[in-house]
Design a protein around this motif. Structure first.
Motif, PDB file in Angstrom:
ATOM      1  N   SER A 252     -30.750  37.197 -13.199  1.00  0.00           N
ATOM      2  CA  SER A 252     -31.714  36.496 -12.156  1.00  0.00           C
ATOM      3  C   SER A 252     -31.657  35.001 -12.122  1.00  0.00           C
ATOM      4  O   SER A 252     -31.273  34.432 -13.213  1.00  0.00           O
ATOM      5  CB  SER A 252     -33.164  36.904 -12.627  1.00  0.00           C
ATOM      6  OG  SER A 252     -34.254  36.211 -11.789  1.00  0.00           O
ATOM      7  N   GLY A 253     -31.727  34.548 -10.920  1.00  0.00           N
ATOM      8  CA  GLY A 253     -31.355  33.225 -10.669  1.00  0.00           C
ATOM      9  C   GLY A 253     -30.092  32.559 -10.413  1.00  0.00           C
ATOM     10  O   GLY A 253     -29.755  31.573 -10.187  1.00  0.00           O
ATOM     11  N   THR A 254     -29.068  33.434 -10.634  1.00  0.00           N
ATOM     12  CA  THR A 254     -27.813  33.023 -10.365  1.00  0.00           C
ATOM     13  C   THR A 254     -27.478  32.746  -8.915  1.00  0.00           C
ATOM     14  O   THR A 254     -28.017  33.626  -7.857  1.00  0.00           O
ATOM     15  CB  THR A 254     -26.650  34.302 -10.968  1.00  0.00           C
ATOM     16  OG1 THR A 254     -27.121  34.572 -11.928  1.00  0.00           O
ATOM     17  CG2 THR A 254     -25.270  33.780 -10.623  1.00  0.00           C
ATOM     18  N   LYS A 255     -26.894  31.535  -8.652  1.00  0.00           N
ATOM     19  CA  LYS A 255     -26.854  31.389  -7.224  1.00  0.00           C
ATOM     20  C   LYS A 255     -25.288  31.401  -6.876  1.00  0.00           C
ATOM     21  O   LYS A 255     -24.310  31.383  -7.639  1.00  0.00           O
ATOM     22  CB  LYS A 255     -27.282  29.668  -7.203  1.00  0.00           C
ATOM     23  CG  LYS A 255     -28.853  29.744  -7.395  1.00  0.00           C
ATOM     24  CD  LYS A 255     -29.157  28.084  -7.242  1.00  0.00           C
ATOM     25  CE  LYS A 255     -30.665  28.062  -7.503  1.00  0.00           C
ATOM     26  NZ  LYS A 255     -30.928  26.861  -7.394  1.00  0.00           N
ATOM     27  N   ASP A 256     -24.885  31.213  -5.777  1.00  0.00           N
ATOM     28  CA  ASP A 256     -23.545  31.207  -5.049  1.00  0.00           C
ATOM     29  C   ASP A 256     -22.748  30.044  -6.075  1.00  0.00           C
ATOM     30  O   ASP A 256     -23.369  28.850  -5.959  1.00  0.00           O
ATOM     31  CB  ASP A 256     -23.511  30.812  -3.699  1.00  0.00           C
ATOM     32  CG  ASP A 256     -24.132  32.045  -2.684  1.00  0.00           C
ATOM     33  OD1 ASP A 256     -23.018  32.726  -2.350  1.00  0.00           O
ATOM     34  OD2 ASP A 256     -25.236  32.105  -2.875  1.00  0.00           O
ATOM     35  N   LEU A 270     -20.095  33.062  -9.095  1.00  0.00           N
ATOM     36  CA  LEU A 270     -20.554  34.112  -8.165  1.00  0.00           C
ATOM     37  C   LEU A 270     -19.940  33.883  -6.943  1.00  0.00           C
ATOM     38  O   LEU A 270     -20.245  32.691  -6.216  1.00  0.00           O
ATOM     39  CB  LEU A 270     -22.343  33.937  -8.038  1.00  0.00           C
ATOM     40  CG  LEU A 270     -22.929  34.866  -7.047  1.00  0.00           C
ATOM     41  CD1 LEU A 270     -23.019  36.320  -7.347  1.00  0.00           C
ATOM     42  CD2 LEU A 270     -24.294  34.601  -6.930  1.00  0.00           C
ATOM     43  N   LEU A 271     -19.486  34.979  -6.458  1.00  0.00           N
ATOM     44  CA  LEU A 271     -18.690  34.730  -4.986  1.00  0.00           C
ATOM     45  C   LEU A 271     -19.001  35.588  -3.827  1.00  0.00           C
ATOM     46  O   LEU A 271     -19.104  37.027  -4.324  1.00  0.00           O
ATOM     47  CB  LEU A 271     -17.054  34.977  -5.393  1.00  0.00           C
ATOM     48  CG  LEU A 271     -16.158  34.754  -4.101  1.00  0.00           C
ATOM     49  CD1 LEU A 271     -15.932  33.315  -3.709  1.00  0.00           C
ATOM     50  CD2 LEU A 271     -14.751  35.197  -4.640  1.00  0.00           C
ATOM     51  N   TYR A 272     -19.276  35.327  -2.859  1.00  0.00           N
ATOM     52  CA  TYR A 272     -19.851  36.196  -1.751  1.00  0.00           C
ATOM     53  C   TYR A 272     -18.478  36.718  -1.142  1.00  0.00           C
ATOM     54  O   TYR A 272     -17.858  35.891  -0.629  1.00  0.00           O
ATOM     55  CB  TYR A 272     -20.676  35.267  -0.708  1.00  0.00           C
ATOM     56  CG  TYR A 272     -20.937  36.231   0.547  1.00  0.00           C
ATOM     57  CD1 TYR A 272     -21.974  37.282   0.300  1.00  0.00           C
ATOM     58  CD2 TYR A 272     -20.431  35.849   1.608  1.00  0.00           C
ATOM     59  CE1 TYR A 272     -22.424  37.888   1.542  1.00  0.00           C
ATOM     60  CE2 TYR A 272     -20.928  36.727   2.810  1.00  0.00           C
ATOM     61  CZ  TYR A 272     -21.940  37.800   2.784  1.00  0.00           C
ATOM     62  OH  TYR A 272     -22.275  38.462   3.725  1.00  0.00           O
ATOM     63  N   ALA A 273     -18.111  38.072  -1.409  1.00  0.00           N
ATOM     64  CA  ALA A 273     -16.947  38.455  -0.943  1.00  0.00           C
ATOM     65  C   ALA A 273     -17.195  39.825  -0.202  1.00  0.00           C
ATOM     66  O   ALA A 273     -16.629  40.758  -0.781  1.00  0.00           O
ATOM     67  CB  ALA A 273     -15.816  38.325  -1.979  1.00  0.00           C
ATOM     68  N   PRO A 274     -17.830  40.166   0.728  1.00  0.00           N
ATOM     69  CA  PRO A 274     -18.158  41.549   1.224  1.00  0.00           C
ATOM     70  C   PRO A 274     -16.708  42.173   1.701  1.00  0.00           C
ATOM     71  O   PRO A 274     -15.782  41.497   1.883  1.00  0.00           O
ATOM     72  CB  PRO A 274     -18.958  41.530   2.353  1.00  0.00           C
ATOM     73  CG  PRO A 274     -18.897  40.026   2.634  1.00  0.00           C
ATOM     74  CD  PRO A 274     -18.499  39.376   1.620  1.00  0.00           C
TER      75      PRO A 274
END
Length: 963
Positions: A252-256, A270-274
Motif C-alpha cells: 500500500s502507498g507504492t507510487k509510480d 513500479l512500472l505502468y505497462a498494460p
C-alpha cells in the motif's frame, strides 16, 4: 544427435531464411566468394514488410575493411541513396523476402589487394529511400567476411546481423524446448555445453543439431566449441527462461517509479505497462543478467509491474533497465537521472562533477539510475512570495546560450544582472531530459530528470533557490504535447511495420491529429495521458519549487482530430476554432496544478480563437500573446501589420492580466536583426544603421513595457541582440531554418557598447517605474491609439499617470495628445517637461522619437536619475555613487514585509556600522544622511560593501567613496 554437411544444410535454406533476418549462401563467404544475401522483411525493423511495390527494392551496400574507423565507416559504397540504379536492384522472392547477389566480393567493390575485407554492410530500401529494412533497432546490417580458416556460427537460434551479432529475442518459459543448429566452415570436432554440462558432440562434421529441453527458469548459457586440429573456436549464447509471472499487488502507498524504503538499502520499482506479459529488471545489482529473482510481479488488473530490490548499498548509484517480453530493453521512464552513452562523455567534469560512466553491459544508449540516501538540497528560501501574475516581467532564456559555459551554475552567477535589469521571473526553456547534447529542449524523452548537460539536479535547485532569494520567480517550459523516439514510453508500444506508435499505446496516438506536431503526439483521449501529465506537473512544483509552467503547443491538447485518419490533410481552421474539449482538458490540468501548488502560474502557448483564449484568461491561466510581427514592422518603419492594439484586452477580449505580451521569443526573429537587414530608410534616416535601429527598439520597448499586464522579454533583447534566429555556427544565416536550433553566441560584450547599454538602461528604468507604482503594470486603466504613425498610450494607476508618445515613421510627425490632467508633466527618461492643458494639444516628434511622461517629477535633482526602487525586488544602493560626502543617501526596496537591518562593511569584511530598522512593509525607502549606519564623511576613499538583511535573506552592493 546428427551432424549435417553444409550441402545438406543448404537444402533447407528456406527454413533457415524464414527464421533469420539475413541469410547468405555460402554460409561462410571469403573475399573472393560470390555471395547471395536474402532478407526476410518480417524480421528486424520490418521496414519493408508488406511493401506493395515489389519491383522497387534496392540495396545500399559497402564494406567494412581494415581501413574502416568503425561500423559507420562504410567503404567502397557503389550506389547513391534514393536512386534506382539497376545494378542495385533486389529480386523479390515472395513472402516479404528479397535477394541480392554479389559476384566476387573483392572485385565487386574494387577493394585493393592488401586491404582486408571484414564485413559487407548492407541495407535494403525502396527506390526513394523513404523506407529501409534494417535491424530491429534501425541499425545497419552486416555480413561477416571470413579469412578461410575455421569459422563457426549459430544458425538456430538466429542472431541479428548487427556489427557484433546478437541473438534475436528468445521467448521461452520453463518446460519449452529450443532447437539448436551450430555450423562450421569445414569439418571439425564440435561440442555443445548447456549450463556447464556437455550435452552433445560430433567428430569431423561441419554442423551439429540438437534440441535443448528447458526444464528450469532463469539465466541459461549455451557454449559451442569447434576444433579442426589447428584452430579452436567457441561461441556463447546466453538467454533467459522465464518462470510464470507472479500476480500480486504492491505494498500500500507504492507510487509510480522508484519508491525508496526506510533503511536506505531497498527500493520498490513500479512500472505502468498494460498489455505486457513479462518484465525483468537488469542492472548493476545483478550483473546485467536476467534472473528469476528480478522478474517483476504483475498486478491483478494487468496494468502495473513491480519489484522490491534489497541489499543495496546506501548512497550508491545503481544503473538499471527493463527487459520487456524478451523483445526490448529500455530505461525506466520514471527515472530522475538518465545515463546517456552517446552524450555523457562530452559533458565536462566542471559542468557535472563525478558523473559515472555508462555501464559497459547495458543495452542501447540510455540507462536509468536509482540511489538511496540521496544528498538532499537544503532550501534557503522556503516562503517565496510570487509576483502577481499581472505584474510579471518574464525573461525567457536558453541555458545553453545565455552564458558561455551554458550551465545552471553559470546562470546562478549571472542572476545579479537580471536582478539589476528588473525582471521578476525567468522562464527556462525546457530542461527535462532531451535527445542529444545540444537542443532547445522541445524533443524530450524523460520527464522527471533534468538534463545533465546543464549540471546536476541540486544545482538546478540552487538556481531556483537563488532566483527566489533575489525576488524572481522561475517558470519552466514544459513539453507535454509530444515526445521523441528515444523515449521509453514511445518504444514500449511501437508498431515496427508502420513505424508509428502502436494502436495499443496507452499514451501516444499513431497519427498526428493536427498540423503543427513534431515527434510523437500524446493521445489526449487516453486517461493514461491525463494521469501522466498530472504526475509530471506536480513533480517539478513539489520537488524543485518551480513557480509555474509555460506549456508548449498547448493548442494541441484537444480531442478533436483536425487531420485525416493517417495524420495528413489537416484542417488548421478546425484546429484553431473554439474547442470545448480543449478547454475541459486545460481546466482539469490547471486544477491539478493548483492542487499541487496554489498560485502557481499556468501560461499556455495557445493560438486558438480569441474567444477561447479569453476563457483561459478569465479562469486564472495566461496565454502567450505573440506581437512579434507587429513590433518588427513597427521598429522597421513599415505601416503594414504594425498595429500594436492586439496587446490590449479591448482588441482581443482577453483579460489584460491573462495575456503575456512579447516582442520576441525563442521562436521569433530578433528585432534588431530585422532592423539592420530590412529596416526602412529615408533620405536622412536609415533604420539599417545600428544606432538608429537600437533607438527604434527603445521606442517599441516604451509602449511594450507600459501596456498593463504580464510581459516577456527574450534573452539579450534588452541589448539589441542582432544575430538571426537562423544564424549558423559557421557565421552564415540559413533562410531555410536549418540552423534555427544551433547554438548562438552570448554577447555580454554588448554591455560595453554605449548604444546598446542605453537600450538596456531604458528597459531597466521602465521596469523600475512599474516597480514604483505596481498598479500601473497590474491594473492600470489604459487608453491608447496604437495603429497609426504617431501613437499614444495613457495609463493611470494609484498615485501616478503615464503618457507614452512615439513617432514610428521615418520622417517627422505631429500628433494630438490629451493628457489626463492639466499641469506639468515630466519626461521620465529625460530632463524635459511639458505643460499639459487638459485638452488636445500638438506634439511634434522626429522619426523614431518618443517620450514617457509622468504626472509627477520622479527625478533625483542631485543625480538626474529616476528616483525608483532598485530593480528585481530586494535591492540596495548608495545614491549618488561614488559617494562624496553628506549628500549621499541609501535607497533600498523590499519585495515582502520583513525585519530589516542595513550594514556597511570594508572590503576586508569588517563591519563599520549598522542600523536595525525593525519590521517594515514591502516597498521602496530612502535613508537620509542622518539615518545612515555610518557617516560617509568619516570613510577613507575606497570601495565599501552595503548589505541589506530582510528576514532570512540578504542582498548587497558595493559603493565607492571619493574626495
Amino acid at each position: 544427435m546428427r551432424g549435417f554437411l553444409l550441402a545438406v544444410l543448404s537444402c533447407f535454406a528456406g527454413h533457415v531464411a524464414t527464421a533469420q533476418l539475413l541469410t547468405t549462401q555460402p554460409l561462410f563467404p571469403v573475399d573472393t566468394s560470390t555471395v547471395t544475401i536474402t532478407v526476410d522483411c518480417s524480421k528486424g525493423n520490418q521496414g519493408l514488410f508488406g511493401y506493395s511495390s515489389t519491383g522497387d527494392v534496392y540495396v545500399h551496400v559497402g564494406v567494412i575493411t581494415s581501413q574502416s574507423t568503425g561500423p559507420s565507416n562504410w567503404r567502397y559504397v557503389l550506389f547513391t541513396w534514393g536512386t534506382t540504379n539497376p545494378a542495385a536492384h533486389a529480386t523479390y522472392l515472395g513472402n516479404n523476402r528479397y535477394q541480392y547477389t554479389i559476384s566476387n566480393i573483392r572485385s565487386f567493390f574494387s577493394v585493393p589487394a592488401g586491404e582486408q575485407i571484414l564485413r559487407i554492410a548492407i541495407l535494403f530500401r525502396n527506390g526513394s529511400g523513404s523506407l529501409k529494412q534494417a535491424n530491429s533497432d534501425g541499425s545497419d546490417m552486416f555480413v561477416p567476411v571470413y579469412d578461410g580458416s575455421l569459422a563457426t556460427r549459430f544458425l538456430q537460434p538466429p542472431f541479428q546481423p548487427t556489427y557484433n551479432p546478437i541473438p534475436e529475442p528468445i521467448h521461452k518459459t520453463a518446460g519449452d524446448s529450443l532447437p539448436v543448429i551450430y555450423a562450421a566452415s569445414k569439418p571439425a570436432n564440435l561440442s555443445l555445453y548447456f549450463n556447464g554440462t556437455k550435452i552433445d558432440s560430433v567428430t569431423g562434421q561441419d554442423s551439429e543439431v540438437t534440441t535443448l529441453h528447458l526444464t528450469t527458469a532463469g539465466a541459461q548459457q549455451l557454449i559451442a566449441r569447434a576444433s579442426d586440429g589447428t584452430t579452436t573456436r567457441a561461441d556463447t549464447l546466453s538467454f533467459y527462461v522465464s518462470s510464470a509471472t507472479t500476480i500480486a499487488n504492491p505494498p500500500s502507498g507504492t507510487k509510480d517509479g522508484i519508491n525508496y524504503l526506510p533503511g536506505d538499502t531497498s527500493v520498490i520499482l513500479l512500472l505502468y505497462a498494460p498489455h505486457k506479459n513479462k518484465i525483468v529488471v537488469v542492472g548493476d545489482f545483478n550483473n546485467w543478467t536476467q534472473q528469476t529473482a528480478y522478474q517483476m510481479n504483475e498486478t491483478p488488473d494487468s496494468n502495473y509491474f513491480w519489484l522490491r530490490i534489497d541489499h543495496l548499498q546506501p548512497a550508491t548509484e545503481y544503473a538499471y533497465q527493463y527487459v520487456i517480453d524478451d523483445s526490448i530493453t529500455i530505461a525506466d521512464y520514471n527515472t530522475e537521472k538518465v545515463l546517456d552513452k552517446a552524450v555523457d562523455p562530452g559533458i565536462p567534469a566542471s559542468t557535472y562533477p563525478g558523473l559515472r560512466a555508462f555501464p559497459a553491459n547495458a543495452a542501447g544508449n540510455l540507462a536509468s539510475v536509482m540511489r538511496t540516501a540521496q544528498p538532499q538540497y537544503s532550501w534557503k528560501v522556503t516562503s517565496f512570495q510570487r509576483p502577481a501574475p499581472a505584474s510579471l516581467r518574464i525573461y525567457e532564456l536558453l541555458v545553453r546560450d545565455f552564458t558561455s559555459a551554458g550551465t545552471y551554475q553559470a546562470l546562478i552567477d549571472t542572476l545579479a544582472y537580471l536582478q539589476r535589469l528588473g525582471v521578476n521571473a525567468i522562464e527556462l526553456m525546457p530542461v527535462a531530459n532531451f535527445e542529444g547534447a545540444s537542443s532547445w529542449g522541445y524533443n524530450p524523452n524523460f520527464y522527471f530528470a533534468p538534463d545533465k548537460v546543464y549540471g546536476p539536479a541540486n544545482t538546478l535547485k540552487a538556481l531556483i533557490d537563488s532566483c527566489h532569494g533575489r525576488g524572481m520567480a522561475v517558470i519552466m517550459d514544459m513539453v507535454l504535447n509530444h515526445s521523441f523516439g528515444s523515449s521509453p514510453m514511445v518504444q514500449m508500444y511501437w508498431d515496427r511495420i508502420n513505424n508509428i506508435p502502436a494502436a495499443n499505446s496507452p499514451w501516444f496516438s499513431p497519427y498526428y491529429t493536427h498540423d503543427f506536431d513534431v515527434g510523437y503526439q500524446f493521445n489526449n483521449v487516453s486517461p493514461a495521458t491525463a494521469a501522466f501529465r498530472e504526475r509530471v506537473i506536480a513533480y517539478w512544483l513539489t520537488n524543485y519549487h518551480i513557480d509555474g509552467y509555460r506549456f508548449d503547443l498547448a493548442t494541441g491538447f484537444t480531442k478533436i482530430n483536425s487531420c485525416n485518419a493517417t495524420g495528413g490533410a489537416c484542417n488548421d481552421a478546425l484546429w484553431n476554432a473554439y474547442d470545448t474539449t480543449r478547454i475541459n482538458i486545460w481546466n482539469t490540468l490547471y486544477a491539478a496544478q493548483q492542487a499541487a501548488s496554489p498560485g502557481s502560474y499556468c501560461i499556455l502557448e495557445m493560438f486558438s480563437a480569441n474567444n477561447e483564449r479569453a476563457v483561459y484568461g478569465a479562469g486564472g491561466m495566461m496565454v502567450w500573446n505573440n506581437m512579434s510581427y507587429n513590433y518588427q514592422q513597427s521598429t522597421m518603419g513599415y505601416n503594414t501589420g504594425w498595429d500594436l492594439s492586439g496587446a490590449t484586452s479591448a482588441a482581443t477580449g482577453i483579460a489584460q492580466a491573462g495575456m503575456v505580451n512579447y516582442q520576441e521569443s525563442h521562436d521569433e526573429e530578433r528585432l534588431q536583426y530585422k532592423n539592420e537587414q530590412y529596416g526602412n530608410s529615408g533620405a536622412s534616416y536609415n533604420i539599417k544603421d545600428t544606432a538608429t535601429g537600437l533607438h527604434r527598439d527603445e521606442l517599441a520597448a516604451a509602449f511594450w513595457a507600459m501596456i498593463p499586464g504580464p510581459k516577456m522579454l527574450w534573452e539579450f533583447g534588452e541589448l539589441g541582440y542582432d544575430y538571426s534566429i537562423n544564424w549558423c555556427t559557421s557565421g552564415n544565416v540559413d533562410p531555410s531554418g536549418g540552423c534555427r536550433l544551433s547554438p548562438k553566441p552570448a554577447r555580454w560584450d554588448y554591455l560595453a557598447d554605449a548604444r546598446r547599454k542605453h537600450l538596456h538602461d531604458v528597459y531597466a528604468s521602465l521596469f523600475r517605474l512599474n516597480d514604483s507604482f505596481p498598479s500601473l503594470a497590474s491594473s492600470g486603466q489604459a487608453q491608447y491609439s496604437l495603429s497609426g504613425v504617431f501613437r499614444t498610450l495613457r495609463v493611470s494607476g494609484n498615485g501616478l499617470s503615464v503618457v507614452v508618445v512615439g513617432n514610428f515613421d521615418v520622417g517627422s510627425q505631429t500628433g494630438q495628445v490629451t493628457f489626463p490632467l492639466s499641469g506639468q508633466w515630466y519626461n521620465y527618461l529625460g530632463t524635459d517637461s511639458i505643460l499639459a492643458t487638459g485638452s488636445a494639444q500638438s506634439i511634434s516628434l522626429n522619426a523614431g522619437e518618443y517620450r514617457v511622461y509622468t504626472s509627477k517629477n520622479l527625478h533625483d535633482t542631485a543625480s538626474g536619475a529616476p528616483v525608483t526602487p532598485i530593480p528585481g525586488g530586494a535591492g540596495i544602493r548608495v545614491d549618488p555613487n561614488p559617494a562624496t560626502g553628506s549628500g549621499s543617501v541609501i535607497r533600498y526596496s523590499l519585495p515582502v514585509a520583513a525585519d530589516v537591518a542595513i550594514s556597511v562593511y570594508s572590503m576586508m569584511g569588517n563591519r563599520l556600522g549598522a542600523v536595525d530598522l525593525g519590521r517594515m512593509p514591502a516597498g521602496s525607502y530612502t535613508l537620509t544622511p542622518a539615518q545612515l549606519p555610518v557617516n560617509f564623511n568619516t570613510l577613507a576613499p575606497g570601495i565599501y560593501v552595503l548589505r541589506l538583511d530582510y528576514g532570512q535573506q540578504h542582498v548587497h552592493s558595493s559603493f565607492l567613496v571619493v574626495r
